[in-house]
Design a protein around this motif. Structure first.
Motif, PDB file in Angstrom:
ATOM      1  N   PRO A 123       0.853  -1.259  -0.184  1.00  0.00           N
ATOM      2  CA  PRO A 123      -0.078  -0.070   0.123  1.00  0.00           C
ATOM      3  C   PRO A 123       1.042   1.487   0.015  1.00  0.00           C
ATOM      4  CG  PRO A 123      -0.109  -0.993   2.033  1.00  0.00           C
ATOM      5  CD  PRO A 123       0.545  -2.053   1.301  1.00  0.00           C
ATOM      6  N   LYS A 124       2.252   1.133   0.641  1.00  0.00           N
ATOM      7  CA  LYS A 124       2.978   2.284   0.644  1.00  0.00           C
ATOM      8  C   LYS A 124       4.319   1.756   0.297  1.00  0.00           C
ATOM      9  CE  LYS A 124       0.627   4.831   4.292  1.00  0.00           C
ATOM     10  NZ  LYS A 124       0.506   5.411   5.486  1.00  0.00           N
ATOM     11  N   CYS A 125       5.267   2.526  -0.347  1.00  0.00           N
ATOM     12  CA  CYS A 125       6.567   2.025  -0.790  1.00  0.00           C
ATOM     13  C   CYS A 125       7.051   3.106  -1.747  1.00  0.00           C
ATOM     14  CB  CYS A 125       6.576   0.815  -1.591  1.00  0.00           C
ATOM     15  SG  CYS A 125       5.956   0.629  -3.259  1.00  0.00           S
ATOM     16  N   ILE A 126       8.609   3.100  -1.701  1.00  0.00           N
ATOM     17  CA  ILE A 126       9.143   3.837  -2.722  1.00  0.00           C
ATOM     18  C   ILE A 126       9.889   2.931  -3.555  1.00  0.00           C
ATOM     19  CG2 ILE A 126      11.471   5.191  -2.707  1.00  0.00           C
ATOM     20  CD1 ILE A 126      10.755   6.448  -0.252  1.00  0.00           C
ATOM     21  N   ILE A 127       9.529   3.112  -5.123  1.00  0.00           N
ATOM     22  CA  ILE A 127      10.032   2.557  -6.032  1.00  0.00           C
ATOM     23  C   ILE A 127      11.458   2.973  -6.526  1.00  0.00           C
ATOM     24  CG2 ILE A 127       9.877   1.440  -8.281  1.00  0.00           C
ATOM     25  CD1 ILE A 127       6.557   1.695  -7.591  1.00  0.00           C
ATOM     26  N   CYS A 128      12.455   2.360  -6.057  1.00  0.00           N
ATOM     27  CA  CYS A 128      13.874   3.094  -6.570  1.00  0.00           C
ATOM     28  C   CYS A 128      14.081   2.677  -7.943  1.00  0.00           C
ATOM     29  CB  CYS A 128      14.980   2.807  -5.581  1.00  0.00           C
ATOM     30  SG  CYS A 128      16.742   3.115  -6.091  1.00  0.00           S
ATOM     31  N   VAL A 129      14.139   3.396  -8.855  1.00  0.00           N
ATOM     32  CA  VAL A 129      14.273   3.125 -10.289  1.00  0.00           C
ATOM     33  C   VAL A 129      15.906   3.574 -11.093  1.00  0.00           C
ATOM     34  CG1 VAL A 129      13.529   3.293 -12.762  1.00  0.00           C
ATOM     35  CG2 VAL A 129      11.938   3.384 -10.740  1.00  0.00           C
ATOM     36  N   ALA A 130      16.611   2.710 -11.616  1.00  0.00           N
ATOM     37  CA  ALA A 130      17.811   2.903 -12.095  1.00  0.00           C
ATOM     38  C   ALA A 130      17.835   1.912 -13.233  1.00  0.00           C
ATOM     39  CB  ALA A 130      18.992   2.788 -10.968  1.00  0.00           C
ATOM     40  N   PRO A 131      18.995   2.017 -14.096  1.00  0.00           N
ATOM     41  CA  PRO A 131      19.716   3.057 -14.340  1.00  0.00           C
ATOM     42  C   PRO A 131      18.656   4.156 -14.991  1.00  0.00           C
ATOM     43  CG  PRO A 131      20.627   1.296 -15.447  1.00  0.00           C
ATOM     44  CD  PRO A 131      19.208   0.680 -14.656  1.00  0.00           C
ATOM     45  N   VAL A 142      12.032  16.195   1.254  1.00  0.00           N
ATOM     46  CA  VAL A 142      11.893  15.023   1.857  1.00  0.00           C
ATOM     47  C   VAL A 142      10.980  15.122   3.098  1.00  0.00           C
ATOM     48  CG1 VAL A 142      13.416  13.694   3.603  1.00  0.00           C
ATOM     49  CG2 VAL A 142      14.476  14.614   1.397  1.00  0.00           C
ATOM     50  N   GLU A 143      11.088  16.179   3.990  1.00  0.00           N
ATOM     51  CA  GLU A 143      10.100  16.275   4.982  1.00  0.00           C
ATOM     52  C   GLU A 143       8.727  16.151   4.490  1.00  0.00           C
ATOM     53  OE1 GLU A 143      10.788  16.176   8.088  1.00  0.00           O
ATOM     54  OE2 GLU A 143      12.776  15.816   7.808  1.00  0.00           O
ATOM     55  N   SER A 144       8.403  17.029   3.410  1.00  0.00           N
ATOM     56  CA  SER A 144       7.009  16.835   2.899  1.00  0.00           C
ATOM     57  C   SER A 144       6.471  15.649   2.529  1.00  0.00           C
ATOM     58  CB  SER A 144       6.907  17.836   1.922  1.00  0.00           C
ATOM     59  OG  SER A 144       7.422  17.665   0.663  1.00  0.00           O
ATOM     60  N   LEU A 145       7.485  14.791   2.068  1.00  0.00           N
ATOM     61  CA  LEU A 145       7.053  13.090   1.554  1.00  0.00           C
ATOM     62  C   LEU A 145       7.053  12.346   2.750  1.00  0.00           C
ATOM     63  CD1 LEU A 145       9.261  13.119  -1.724  1.00  0.00           C
ATOM     64  CD2 LEU A 145       6.680  13.292  -1.584  1.00  0.00           C
ATOM     65  N   ILE A 146       7.798  12.582   3.598  1.00  0.00           N
ATOM     66  CA  ILE A 146       7.704  11.702   5.022  1.00  0.00           C
ATOM     67  C   ILE A 146       6.139  12.103   5.492  1.00  0.00           C
ATOM     68  CG2 ILE A 146       8.320  11.465   7.337  1.00  0.00           C
ATOM     69  CD1 ILE A 146      11.286  12.202   6.361  1.00  0.00           C
ATOM     70  N   HIS A 147       5.805  13.190   5.639  1.00  0.00           N
ATOM     71  CA  HIS A 147       4.649  13.694   6.188  1.00  0.00           C
ATOM     72  C   HIS A 147       3.528  12.934   5.228  1.00  0.00           C
ATOM     73  CE1 HIS A 147       1.367  16.029   7.778  1.00  0.00           C
ATOM     74  NE2 HIS A 147       1.090  16.308   6.678  1.00  0.00           N
ATOM     75  N   ARG A 148       3.510  12.884   3.706  1.00  0.00           N
ATOM     76  CA  ARG A 148       2.617  12.526   3.006  1.00  0.00           C
ATOM     77  C   ARG A 148       2.562  10.847   3.417  1.00  0.00           C
ATOM     78  NH1 ARG A 148       2.179  14.041  -3.113  1.00  0.00           N
ATOM     79  NH2 ARG A 148       0.818  12.640  -3.052  1.00  0.00           N
ATOM     80  N   PHE A 149       3.638  10.135   3.578  1.00  0.00           N
ATOM     81  CA  PHE A 149       3.614   8.745   3.836  1.00  0.00           C
ATOM     82  C   PHE A 149       2.865   8.498   5.003  1.00  0.00           C
ATOM     83  CE2 PHE A 149       6.830   8.194   0.394  1.00  0.00           C
ATOM     84  CZ  PHE A 149       6.182   6.924  -0.277  1.00  0.00           C
ATOM     85  N   ASN A 150       3.307   9.356   6.054  1.00  0.00           N
ATOM     86  CA  ASN A 150       2.895   9.066   7.333  1.00  0.00           C
ATOM     87  C   ASN A 150       1.169   9.434   7.582  1.00  0.00           C
ATOM     88  OD1 ASN A 150       5.049   8.223   8.445  1.00  0.00           O
ATOM     89  ND2 ASN A 150       5.681  10.068   9.207  1.00  0.00           N
TER      90      ASN A 150
END
Length: 181
Positions: free
Chosen positions: A23-31, A87-95
């Motif tokens: 339901p919540k995650c970060i998708i790290c995409v590379a290269p 970073v802080e605004s995204l932490i808030h959104r995830f929380n």
């Protein structure tokens, strides 16, 4: 097969997404070596019936593209003069949100950079969400999202381990990718 899967198949791309639909995650995409990475990523995630938001530099959010990008989950990133911590605004959104899946390219650009951004690690750790490792391998035309990484809070060691994971993947423009180890 949906339209996204059909388009990828038409151009010879394979998709292997086996991680849970968190339901919540970060998708790290590379290269991340081409603007086509965005298109491939969107098609890949939608080919399995999922959606994810994404970060993109704000200069891409001009009329009419801005409406489209926001409609499909785009979050503009201001460079230079900033109005607070992303970073802080995204932490808030995830929380505070019930569901949030966000694709982030830690390289932050399509040029070869050894010093990847670490904000995605801080966000995942502080919001207690997993990082899903998504990779584009251009020579084999294979997009994989098969590994989950749980950050430990040791940003430097976590980043080193993630870079090691990506060492064998080759982007659309191989000369524009480095893990810097």
């Amino acid at each position: 097969m949906n339209i996204s899967g059909w388009i990828l198949k038409l151009f010879g791309w394979r998709v292997d997404i086996t991680v849970p639909d968190y339901p919540k995650c970060i998708i790290c995409v590379a290269p991340h070596t081409s603007n086509w990475d965005f298109v491939l990523g969107e098609l890949a995630i939608r080919s399995v019936g999922r959606k994810a938001g994404f970060l993109m530099k704000s200069s891409w959010f001009f009329f009419p593209l801005g409406y489209l990008f926001r409609a499909i989950g785009g979050i503009p990133v201001e460079r230079g003069k900033k109005k607070g911590s992303l970073v802080e605004s995204l932490i808030h959104r995830f929380n505070t949100e019930q569901s949030l899946k966000l694709a982030i390219t830690p390289e932050g650009t399509r040029k070869p950079v050894a010093d990847w951004h670490t904000g995605f690690l801080r966000i995942a750790y502080e919001a207690d969400v997993p990082i899903v490792l998504g990779a584009i391998n251009a020579p084999s035309k294979h997009i994989t999202v098969t590994e989950t990484f749980q950050p430990t809070g040791d940003v430097h060691e976590d980043l080193r381990r993630i870079k090691i994971y990506y060492r064998n993947f080759i982007g659309l423009h191989p000369d524009k990718f480095t893990i810097g180890l």
